[in-house]
Design an enzyme around this catalytic site. Structure first.
Site, PDB file in Angstrom:
ATOM      1  N   CYS A  10       0.951  -1.426   0.011  1.00  0.00           N
ATOM      2  CA  CYS A  10       0.082  -0.037  -0.165  1.00  0.00           C
ATOM      3  C   CYS A  10       0.665   1.337  -0.030  1.00  0.00           C
ATOM      4  O   CYS A  10       1.887   1.120  -0.274  1.00  0.00           O
ATOM      5  CB  CYS A  10      -1.218   0.325   0.697  1.00  0.00           C
ATOM      6  SG  CYS A  10       0.467   0.023   2.848  1.00  0.00           S
ATOM      7  N   CYS A  13       2.741   2.025   3.197  1.00  0.00           N
ATOM      8  CA  CYS A  13       3.992   0.997   2.999  1.00  0.00           C
ATOM      9  C   CYS A  13       4.970   1.388   2.417  1.00  0.00           C
ATOM     10  O   CYS A  13       5.892   0.935   2.633  1.00  0.00           O
ATOM     11  CB  CYS A  13       3.567  -0.505   2.809  1.00  0.00           C
ATOM     12  SG  CYS A  13       2.583  -1.002   3.958  1.00  0.00           S
TER      13      CYS A  13
END
Length: 76
Positions: A10, A13
């Protein structure tokens, strides 16, 4: 030093990976930075909310993006 970024890919991240790489560079240390995207491996650390950062097997943060200063503190 081994640093693992826990996350499935994501945006948070990816940002966490950028923050960790910057902190390591600014601190001038050697570190092996890896991305862990396998959900079972992430759960093995007890992390249920990503992103997470693991330094030498110790979970330092989960569920939010750390600051560069936070990461530098963990590297000492």
């Amino acid at each position: 030093m081994k640093i693992e970024i826990l996350g499935t890919g994501c945006a948070k991240c990816k940002k966490t990976l950028e923050v960790v790489e910057r902190a390591v560079k600014e601190a001038g240390i050697e570190a092996d930075i890896t991305k862990v995207e396998d959900i079972n491996s992430i759960m093995d650390y007890g992390v249920m909310i990503t992103p997470g950062v693991v330094v030498d097997g110790d979970v330092k943060i989960a569920g939010k993006i750390p600051s560069v200063d936070d990461v530098k503190e963990w590297l000492q």
